[in-house]
Design an enzyme around this catalytic site. Structure first.
Site, PDB file in Angstrom:
ATOM      1  N   GLY A 135       0.504  -5.016   0.743  1.00 49.02           N
ATOM      2  CA  GLY A 135      -0.648  -5.038  -0.161  1.00 49.02           C
ATOM      3  C   GLY A 135      -0.331  -5.701  -1.498  1.00 49.02           C
ATOM      4  N   GLU A 138       3.949  -5.387   7.405  1.00 51.04           N
ATOM      5  CA  GLU A 138       3.159  -4.327   8.057  1.00 51.04           C
ATOM      6  C   GLU A 138       3.539  -4.086   9.519  1.00 51.04           C
ATOM      7  OE1 GLU A 138       1.933  -6.675   6.112  1.00 51.04           O
ATOM      8  OE2 GLU A 138       0.606  -5.766   4.630  1.00 51.04           O
ATOM      9  N   ALA A 161       0.862  -1.177   0.000  1.00 48.31           N
ATOM     10  CA  ALA A 161       0.000   0.000   0.000  1.00 48.31           C
ATOM     11  C   ALA A 161       0.901   1.230   0.000  1.00 48.31           C
ATOM     12  CB  ALA A 161      -0.883  -0.020   1.244  1.00 48.31           C
ATOM     13  N   GLU A 202      -0.721  -9.273  -0.884  1.00 49.02           N
ATOM     14  CA  GLU A 202      -2.154  -9.532  -0.677  1.00 49.02           C
ATOM     15  C   GLU A 202      -2.914  -9.517  -2.001  1.00 49.02           C
ATOM     16  OE1 GLU A 202      -2.059  -6.371   2.388  1.00 49.02           O
ATOM     17  OE2 GLU A 202      -3.295  -7.742   3.539  1.00 49.02           O
TER      18      GLU A 202
HETATM   19  N1  COA Z   1       4.618   3.231  -0.579  1.00 48.29           N
HETATM   20  C1  COA Z   1       5.073   4.378  -1.075  1.00 48.29           C
HETATM   21  N2  COA Z   1       6.262   4.513  -1.682  1.00 48.29           N
HETATM   22  C2  COA Z   1       7.026   3.412  -1.776  1.00 48.29           C
HETATM   23  C3  COA Z   1       6.629   2.176  -1.265  1.00 48.29           C
HETATM   24  C4  COA Z   1       5.353   2.102  -0.647  1.00 48.29           C
HETATM   25  N3  COA Z   1       4.865   0.965  -0.165  1.00 48.29           N
HETATM   26  N4  COA Z   1       7.618   1.274  -1.496  1.00 48.29           N
HETATM   27  C5  COA Z   1       8.593   1.929  -2.132  1.00 48.29           C
HETATM   28  N5  COA Z   1       8.250   3.233  -2.299  1.00 48.29           N
HETATM   29  C6  COA Z   1       9.039   4.274  -2.946  1.00 48.29           C
HETATM   30  C7  COA Z   1      10.200   4.710  -2.092  1.00 48.29           C
HETATM   31  O1  COA Z   1       9.807   5.665  -1.139  1.00 48.29           O
HETATM   32  C8  COA Z   1      11.130   5.279  -3.131  1.00 48.29           C
HETATM   33  O2  COA Z   1      10.675   6.568  -3.493  1.00 48.29           O
HETATM   34  P1  COA Z   1      11.764   7.780  -3.689  1.00 48.29           P
HETATM   35  O3  COA Z   1      12.586   7.320  -4.869  1.00 48.29           O
HETATM   36  O4  COA Z   1      10.900   8.953  -3.963  1.00 48.29           O
HETATM   37  O5  COA Z   1      12.550   7.829  -2.425  1.00 48.29           O
HETATM   38  C9  COA Z   1      10.900   4.385  -4.343  1.00 48.29           C
HETATM   39  O6  COA Z   1       9.635   3.761  -4.123  1.00 48.29           O
HETATM   40  C10 COA Z   1      11.941   3.302  -4.496  1.00 48.29           C
HETATM   41  O7  COA Z   1      12.008   2.592  -3.268  1.00 48.29           O
HETATM   42  P2  COA Z   1      13.372   2.373  -2.437  1.00 48.29           P
HETATM   43  O8  COA Z   1      12.995   2.142  -1.015  1.00 48.29           O
HETATM   44  O9  COA Z   1      14.336   3.478  -2.701  1.00 48.29           O
HETATM   45  O10 COA Z   1      13.908   1.043  -3.125  1.00 48.29           O
HETATM   46  P3  COA Z   1      14.861  -0.057  -2.457  1.00 48.29           P
HETATM   47  O11 COA Z   1      15.287  -0.931  -3.571  1.00 48.29           O
HETATM   48  O12 COA Z   1      15.908   0.580  -1.628  1.00 48.29           O
HETATM   49  O13 COA Z   1      13.917  -0.877  -1.467  1.00 48.29           O
HETATM   50  C11 COA Z   1      11.897  -2.016  -0.825  1.00 48.29           C
HETATM   51  C12 COA Z   1      12.833  -1.618  -1.975  1.00 48.29           C
HETATM   52  C13 COA Z   1      10.667  -2.668  -1.444  1.00 48.29           C
HETATM   53  C14 COA Z   1      12.608  -2.988   0.115  1.00 48.29           C
HETATM   54  C15 COA Z   1      11.503  -0.758  -0.027  1.00 48.29           C
HETATM   55  O14 COA Z   1      11.033   0.227  -0.945  1.00 48.29           O
HETATM   56  C16 COA Z   1      10.405  -0.977   0.992  1.00 48.29           C
HETATM   57  O15 COA Z   1      10.670  -1.522   2.050  1.00 48.29           O
HETATM   58  N6  COA Z   1       9.163  -0.521   0.678  1.00 48.29           N
HETATM   59  C17 COA Z   1       8.053  -0.610   1.596  1.00 48.29           C
HETATM   60  C18 COA Z   1       7.568  -2.020   1.746  1.00 48.29           C
HETATM   61  C19 COA Z   1       6.430  -2.085   2.747  1.00 48.29           C
HETATM   62  O16 COA Z   1       6.590  -1.864   3.923  1.00 48.29           O
HETATM   63  N7  COA Z   1       5.242  -2.394   2.221  1.00 48.29           N
HETATM   64  C20 COA Z   1       4.079  -2.579   3.046  1.00 48.29           C
HETATM   65  C21 COA Z   1       3.253  -1.367   3.061  1.00 48.29           C
HETATM   66  S1  COA Z   1       1.785  -1.682   4.016  1.00 48.29           S
END
Ligand code: COA
Length: 264
Positions: free
Chosen positions: A115, A138, A69, A118
């Site tokens: 999400g 989460e 999400a 999911e």
């Molecule tokens: N919501 C909003 N933005 C998100 C996102 C999310 N769930 N997941 C990634 N992004 C964005 C990041 O903020 C980043 O934006 P920016 O370039 O403006 O800073 C961009 O996507 C790239 O992500 P980044 O974190 O830089 O990539 P990474 O390769 O270092 O890490 C992940 C990848 C997937 C491990 C990491 O993005 C992450 O942990 N995301 C959240 C996962 C999460 O908790 N999901 C559950 C949500 S309920």
């Protein structure tokens, strides 16, 4: 192919297969409210489109199917009522996928977190690329899965794996996902869409009413007591016996030819 123009989705068709691509690659296809709303509209349109027999759902870019999400939107939520409404919206999309009469094959091309995982579990068949990673992180954000994850991990994977994913927030790779039944196949990234479309193509050669009935029987009855679920299977089976396609399927077998389905 779609009559609606979408901002966060690409909807294309190849023969009888629709390909729906989550398209916010800059944020790893994070699921914001607008994207979920568009996905609902696209699913309803594809349900009505008689030329489409199966749907492949994937993410744009090489890194993610969907990284969850949209955390920016989540952080703005205030109050239990707003939180629950958010969860119900995401849950609603997964129910649309399950209730769609056409199979939804999810091609997981990278991260399927929160999400994203999911949404993938709302599909009927999941194919993962070698670089896919799955998880329900989460608890790192102070919440639990809200788009069905706490329930579908239990049903799909069993309590041990469900607890592991939802309580640790750790991620698993594509092969671990295959081992625990979260995905049905793992293929090299370059072959992911070919394989997902191949499966969609196979389903398109089967009897349409039977495919829809199989989905209803499996997705609609699996949570019921066995006797009730078996009764639903018997009713669906009985209804198909009255279909033209049942006559055609059995006749084609006996006449050693390919069936020509009418969908009636
Ligand atoms: N919501 C909003 N933005 C998100 C996102 C999310 N769930 N997941 C990634 N992004 C964005 C990041 O903020 C980043 O934006 P920016 O370039 O403006 O800073 C961009 O996507 C790239 O992500 P980044 O974190 O830089 O990539 P990474 O390769 O270092 O890490 C992940 C990848 C997937 C491990 C990491 O993005 C992450 O942990 N995301 C959240 C996962 C999460 O908790 N999901 C559950 C949500 S309920």
């Amino acid at each position: 192919m779609s009559t609606t123009a979408f901002e966060h989705l690409l909807v294309e068709s190849e023969g009888t297969t629709a390909i729906v691509t989550l398209n916010r690659p800059k944020v790893l296809n994070a699921l914001n409210a607008a994207l979920l709303s568009e996905l609902s509209v696209a699913l309803l349109e594809l349900e009505r489109n008689a030329s489409i027999r199966a749907i492949v759902l994937t993410g744009s870019g090489e890194k993610a199917f969907a990284a969850g999400a949209d955390i920016g939107e989540l952080s703005a939520l205030r109050g239990a009522r707003e939180g629950s409404a958010k969860a119900r919206t995401g849950q609603g999309v997964t129910r649309l996928m399950e209730r769609c009469s056409k199979p939804v094959i999810v091609a997981v091309n990278g991260y399927a977190l929160g999400g994203g995982c999911e949404l993938a579990m709302g599909g009927d068949i999941r194919i993962a690329s070698e670089n896919a990673r799955f998880g329900q992180p989460e608890v790192n954000l102070g919440i639990i899965p809200g788009y069905g994850g706490s329930q579908r991990t239990m049903r799909l994977l069993g309590a041990g794996m469900a607890m592991y994913l939802c309580l640790t927030g750790e991620t698993i790779d594509a092969h671990q996902a295959l081992q625990c039944g979260l995905v049905q196949k793992v293929v090299p990234a370059a072959e992911l869409m070919t394989e997902a479309k191949r499966i969609a193509g196979v389903i398109a050669t089967r009897a349409p009413l039977a495919i829809a009935a199989a989905k209803r029987a499996m997705n609609g009855a699996a949570h019921l007591a066995l006797d009730d679920a078996l009764e639903i299977e018997a009713l669906e089976f009985g209804a198909l016996i009255e279909s033209d396609d049942f006559r055609e399927g059995t006749a084609a077998f006996l006449e050693k030819r390919k069936p020509a389905w009418s969908g009636h």
